[in-house]
Design an enzyme around this catalytic site. Structure first.
Site, PDB file in Angstrom:
ATOM      1  N   GLU A  17       0.871  -1.215   0.127  1.00 36.36           N
ATOM      2  CA  GLU A  17       0.051  -0.045   0.029  1.00 36.36           C
ATOM      3  C   GLU A  17       0.999   1.222  -0.083  1.00 36.36           C
ATOM      4  OE1 GLU A  17      -0.387  -2.676   1.922  1.00 36.36           O
ATOM      5  OE2 GLU A  17      -2.358  -3.199   2.379  1.00 36.36           O
ATOM      6  N   LEU A  18       2.056   1.218   0.689  1.00 35.68           N
ATOM      7  CA  LEU A  18       2.902   2.400   0.933  1.00 35.68           C
ATOM      8  C   LEU A  18       3.507   2.502  -0.510  1.00 35.68           C
ATOM      9  CD1 LEU A  18       3.876   4.844   2.596  1.00 35.68           C
ATOM     10  CD2 LEU A  18       5.779   3.176   3.202  1.00 35.68           C
ATOM     11  N   LYS A  19       3.992   1.674  -1.165  1.00 38.88           N
ATOM     12  CA  LYS A  19       4.338   1.802  -2.509  1.00 38.88           C
ATOM     13  C   LYS A  19       3.530   2.465  -3.480  1.00 38.88           C
ATOM     14  CE  LYS A  19       5.517  -0.848  -6.825  1.00 38.88           C
ATOM     15  NZ  LYS A  19       6.780  -0.507  -6.910  1.00 38.88           N
ATOM     16  N   ILE A 436      22.371  -1.740 -20.079  1.00 41.61           N
ATOM     17  CA  ILE A 436      22.418  -2.655 -19.312  1.00 41.61           C
ATOM     18  C   ILE A 436      21.568  -3.960 -19.303  1.00 41.61           C
ATOM     19  CG2 ILE A 436      22.869  -3.258 -16.377  1.00 41.61           C
ATOM     20  CD1 ILE A 436      25.348  -1.454 -17.931  1.00 41.61           C
ATOM     21  N   GLY A 437      20.744  -3.586 -20.032  1.00 40.80           N
ATOM     22  CA  GLY A 437      19.950  -4.952 -20.222  1.00 40.80           C
ATOM     23  C   GLY A 437      18.281  -4.576 -20.295  1.00 40.80           C
ATOM     24  N   CYS A 521      10.170  -2.475  -4.370  1.00 43.05           N
ATOM     25  CA  CYS A 521      10.170  -3.737  -3.501  1.00 43.05           C
ATOM     26  C   CYS A 521      10.796  -4.641  -4.381  1.00 43.05           C
ATOM     27  CB  CYS A 521       8.789  -4.164  -3.203  1.00 43.05           C
ATOM     28  SG  CYS A 521       8.171  -2.967  -2.050  1.00 43.05           S
ATOM     29  N   TRP A 566      19.987 -12.616  -3.856  1.00 42.22           N
ATOM     30  CA  TRP A 566      18.684 -12.037  -3.784  1.00 42.22           C
ATOM     31  C   TRP A 566      17.651 -13.173  -3.610  1.00 42.22           C
ATOM     32  CZ3 TRP A 566      19.610  -7.867  -8.194  1.00 42.22           C
ATOM     33  CH2 TRP A 566      20.216  -6.779  -7.751  1.00 42.22           C
ATOM     34  N   ASP A 604      24.615 -11.068 -15.163  1.00 42.84           N
ATOM     35  CA  ASP A 604      24.768 -10.039 -14.057  1.00 42.84           C
ATOM     36  C   ASP A 604      25.070 -10.305 -12.873  1.00 42.84           C
ATOM     37  OD1 ASP A 604      23.823  -7.834 -15.875  1.00 42.84           O
ATOM     38  OD2 ASP A 604      22.008  -8.424 -15.760  1.00 42.84           O
ATOM     39  N   HIS A 699      18.736   6.013 -11.348  1.00 42.59           N
ATOM     40  CA  HIS A 699      17.590   5.945 -10.301  1.00 42.59           C
ATOM     41  C   HIS A 699      16.971   7.332 -10.278  1.00 42.59           C
ATOM     42  CE1 HIS A 699      20.576   2.806  -9.055  1.00 42.59           C
ATOM     43  NE2 HIS A 699      19.430   2.108  -8.991  1.00 42.59           N
TER      44      HIS A 699
HETATM   45  N1  GLN Z   1      20.146  -6.720 -16.691  1.00 42.66           N
HETATM   46  C1  GLN Z   1      19.658  -6.265 -15.601  1.00 42.66           C
HETATM   47  C2  GLN Z   1      18.596  -4.835 -15.951  1.00 42.66           C
HETATM   48  O1  GLN Z   1      19.084  -4.270 -17.239  1.00 42.66           O
HETATM   49  C3  GLN Z   1      20.361  -5.729 -14.501  1.00 42.66           C
HETATM   50  C4  GLN Z   1      19.731  -5.028 -13.442  1.00 42.66           C
HETATM   51  C5  GLN Z   1      20.756  -4.839 -12.255  1.00 42.66           C
HETATM   52  O2  GLN Z   1      21.813  -4.685 -12.168  1.00 42.66           O
HETATM   53  N2  GLN Z   1      20.227  -4.763 -11.164  1.00 42.66           N
HETATM   54  O3  GLN Z   1      17.493  -4.611 -15.269  1.00 42.66           O
HETATM   55 ZN    ZN Z   2      22.764  -2.624 -11.828  1.00 38.19          ZN
END
Ligand code: GLN
Ligand code: ZN
Length: 760
Positions: A17-19, A436-437, A521, A566, A604, A699
């Protein structure tokens, strides 16, 4: 009588809910009042969930991050956030994420605070900033209001705050200021805070000092003594909380501080409990964290009781019981889960269930086991079935693992020979650009995945939607002029879950969300059994993407160490064993991709660093098996196949040799938020392979300028030969919008072109 308490409860809400409220607020879909109402309701609910405890935590709620809350409470708000419009909450969000609102005009955007991992968890905090102008000033109104709210609800409130020494230790000095010089003025504010809390009738405060489980320099140990000497003798009792590990060489320091109680992590530091009992003055409370706050397995209650009974005899009323750490790191409520296999579900407990376990333990100790016979019997049953279940054990996997040796992790030739072959094969320009993907996970993508899962979308149609998305993504990258393309990862909800779902030995919750940072999350999958790959996991998507372009398509995989770090990991075998099982499964996928003529493969290892033990003395052991696992997964390809790896938050100065040992042809790392200072290490260490230091911060929604990225790469080029530099964002783009991504990548490609021109 033993006393029960909790160090912190997950604040995001059973259904996040907070998200959702935060994200609506940021996009102006709800008012600040509505956001505050959601927060109130969540706190109320969470205290209800904890109403059997003798003491419930207050102050563990946060709109973004508890460390940032602490900075605000201490009046330590970066100057750049103060001058802007809006109220305090808006400033708070600007420090957290660069801006308060999605549509905020550019002049209201500021540089977000640096974010880094909270100890060895996957939670990120906003790093406090210090400089010569740092002054502290108590701003406790929010905490005090929450306490009043709890008290009104009839909760026995125990405020939780981050202790002054840990707070300083977590922060960064932005100039030459020695952080410890700030201690005296900081502690004064804590004294004021305790006075305020006493006025509200607070009896106990939990003061978190988790750095007590790390190796501390002498001046930090002195800081502890000084601090707690000053804080002692107030009209309020302090429970000093350590967690995530053993106290070891800080044990006598911790036991000797003039506080009223000590909490230790009796999961990670079970062996030192007796020593703590012996060392702790006998007027002090000892709180034992006997329920694992970092994992989701049921506690073996009868074994725990057997162990606790003599301790209880000895300590009597001085014994408190709690989870090992804040429950922030586990999901909220197992009861929400409808789809987990019944047998597996019976082995688990989330935050709510962990508190029930705590209650059973306390009842057994306080009123005798006979009062909880039924509960204990059913617990014994669950522990036993898990131990012998055929769901857990697979002899083929165990045999393959027994045969796996280090040889499996060696490339055929060294980097230099490989680089030559690869450069002939790919013929990439200088400063090659890539990502990065992941690309933006649009509403349509997420809807399609949901519909497919619920059965509303057929497999054929689902594949079609994803392929359309891949096509769009490939086209976009071609138009942008990127050099090495990706398929965009639309089929992936999460980089670990996606693979886990296709591996045997993994289980998935529906609502097992754990906060990663802010409103983000993750839903860590659960490794319950031996791991193997029944069939290829990414092949169809990647080969489809490659069929659309003549440029090289990078295959995208998640590495074994990140899969491990993770996930919620089984606790019945060493982590290293589980990691090697994962590495063999990923290895199968790498080889299948290579066979299908995918010539660049990225594995990764976003979470490699955060798996480092908190104590340096234990790093070697972890790195040995982690790097071995990575190498086994990645390195059995032909010389001309280019292996990339990616790491987030790569403060890897202290592990650079291990990173080099991975022997990836290219590594991409996070560096933009730190202005490339993370690259200082390359002055001393000649990293042998190629590297893509992230040139902008994904980010933040801010669009990076061409000039800023050129500057960053030039900085990097002072340390790394141009020939070995790549240009890329610092992480995946899944959380961004296409509008942002298009602008940012256009600039990124321009930056690379500008650099190439400069080079000619
Ligand atoms: N390949 C992933 C992406 O691009 C790498 C994400 C990550 O490093 N947290 O989302
Ligand atoms: Zn990353």
């Amino acid at each position: 009588m033993v006393t029960t308490h909790n160090l912190g409860f997950p604040r995001i809400g059973k259904h996040r809910e907070l998200k959702f409220a935060l994200e609506k607020y940021w996009s102006n879909a709800i008012s600040q009042d509505e956001l505050l109402q959601t927060a109130n309701a969540l706190r109320k609910q969470h205290w209800q969930n904890q109403d059997k405890l003798d003491w419930a935590p207050v102050g563990d709620f946060s709109f973004y991050d508890q460390v940032l809350d602490m900075s605000f409470l201490l009046g330590n708000v970066p100057e750049r956030a103060k001058i802007l419009s809006g109220n305090e909450l808006d400033s708070y969000f600007r420090i957290a994420r660069g801006r308060a609102f999605a549509d905020e005009s550019d002049c209201s955007c500021i540089q977000a605070g640096e974010m880094t991992k909270w100890f060895d968890t996957n939670y990120h905090y906003i790093v406090p900033e210090f400089n010569q102008n740092t002054r502290f000033e108590l701003k406790a109104q929010h905490l005090l209001a929450q306490i009043k709210q709890a008290q009104k609800q009839g909760i026995k409130a125990k405020p939780v705050i981050i202790g002054p020494v840990t707070y300083l230790w977590l922060g960064k000095s932005k100039d030459e200021t020695n952080k410890l010089d700030l201690l005296d003025s900081l502690v004064k504010v804590y004294v004021q805070l305790f006075d305020e809390l006493a006025k509200l009738g607070i009896e106990w405060i939990q003061v978190d000092e988790p750095i007590l489980v790390t190796e501390l320099e002498a001046d930090w140990r002195v800081a502890f003594r000084k601090t707690y000497d000053t804080l002692a003798n107030k009209s309020i009792k302090l429970l000093l909380a350590s967690y995530f590990g053993a106290l070891q060489d800080n044990l006598s320091l911790a036991c000797g501080l003039p506080v009223d109680g000590l909490h230790i992590d009796a999961i990670n530091a079970k062996d030192e409990v007796q020593l703590v009992i012996d060392s702790l003055p006998n007027d002090k409370v000892l709180s034992l964290g006997v329920i694992n706050g970092r994992n989701i397995w049921k506690t073996d209650l009868s074994a725990t009781l057997l162990w606790l009974e003599p301790i209880h005899q000895q300590l009597q009323d001085r014994l408190w019981l709690a989870p090992s750490c804040s429950l922030l790191h586990v999901p909220v409520d197992l009861d929400s889960e409808q789809e987990l296999e019944v047998e597996i579900k019976s082995w688990l407990g989330f935050a709510v269930q962990k508190l029930e376990e705590l209650d059973i333990l306390a009842q057994a100790l306080n009123q005798g086991q006979a009062t909880v016979t039924k509960e204990i019997a059913s617990n014994i049953d669950a522990i036993y079935t898990r131990k012998y279940s055929s769901l857990v054990h697979n002899s083929e996997v165990k045999e393959r693992l027994a045969k796996a040796n280090d040889e499996l992790g060696n490339r055929q030739s060294d980097y230099k020979s490989r680089a030559k072959l690869q450069s002939e094969k790919f013929n990439l320009p200088l400063y090659p650009t890539t990502t990065i993907g992941s690309f933006p996970q649009t509403l349509e993508i997420r809807q399609a995945r949901r519909d497919y899962k619920s059965g509303a979308l057929s497999q054929t149609n689902y594949i079609q939607v994803m392929q359309t998305e891949i096509k769009r993504c490939v086209q976009a990258q071609e138009e942008l002029g990127l050099d090495v393309l990706v398929h965009g990862e639309p089929e992936r909800n999460d980089m670990v879950e996606y693979f886990g779902q296709q591996l045997s030995g993994y289980a998935f919750s529906q609502f097992g969300w754990v906060q990663s940072y802010g409103s983000r999350c993750v839903k860590p999958p659960i490794i319950f059994g031996d791991i193997f790959r029944p069939k290829p996991m990414t092949l169809d998507w990647i080969t489809y993407a490659q069929s659309l372009t003549n440029k090289p398509m990078k295959g995208m995989l998640t590495g074994p160490v990140t899969m491990l770090n993770w996930s919620f990991v089984r606790d019945d075998q060493p982590r290293s064993t589980t990691c090697l099982q994962l590495s063999l499964a990923i290895r199968d996928e790498v080889l299948d991709l290579e066979k299908a003529d995918i010539n660049i493969i990225q594995i990764d290892e976003a979470a490699l660093r955060e798996g480092l033990p908190l104590r340096k003395s234990q790093w070697r052991d972890y790195l040995d098996w982690a790097i071995k696992a990575y190498r086994i997964s990645a390195n059995s390809v032909r010389d001309e196949t280019q292996i990339h790896t990616h790491m987030c938050y790569s403060e890897f100065n202290d592990i650079i040799e291990s990173i080099a040992q991975m022997d990836a042809d290219v590594i991409t790392i996070e560096t933009s938020r730190s202005d490339m200072v993370l690259l200082d290490i390359f002055d001393e260490f000649d990293y042998p392979n190629e590297i893509g230091p992230g040139v902008y911060d994904i980010h933040s929604p801010n669009i990076p300028s061409v000039a800023s990225m050129v500057k960053l790469i030039q900085k990097a080029a002072q340390r790394i030969p141009d020939k070995r530099l790549w240009v890329n964002p610092d992480c995946g783009l899944k959380t961004r919008h296409w509008s942002e991504v298009n602008l940012a990548l256009t600039n990124m490609v321009l930056a690379s072109e500008q650099l190439r021109k400069g080079f000619l």
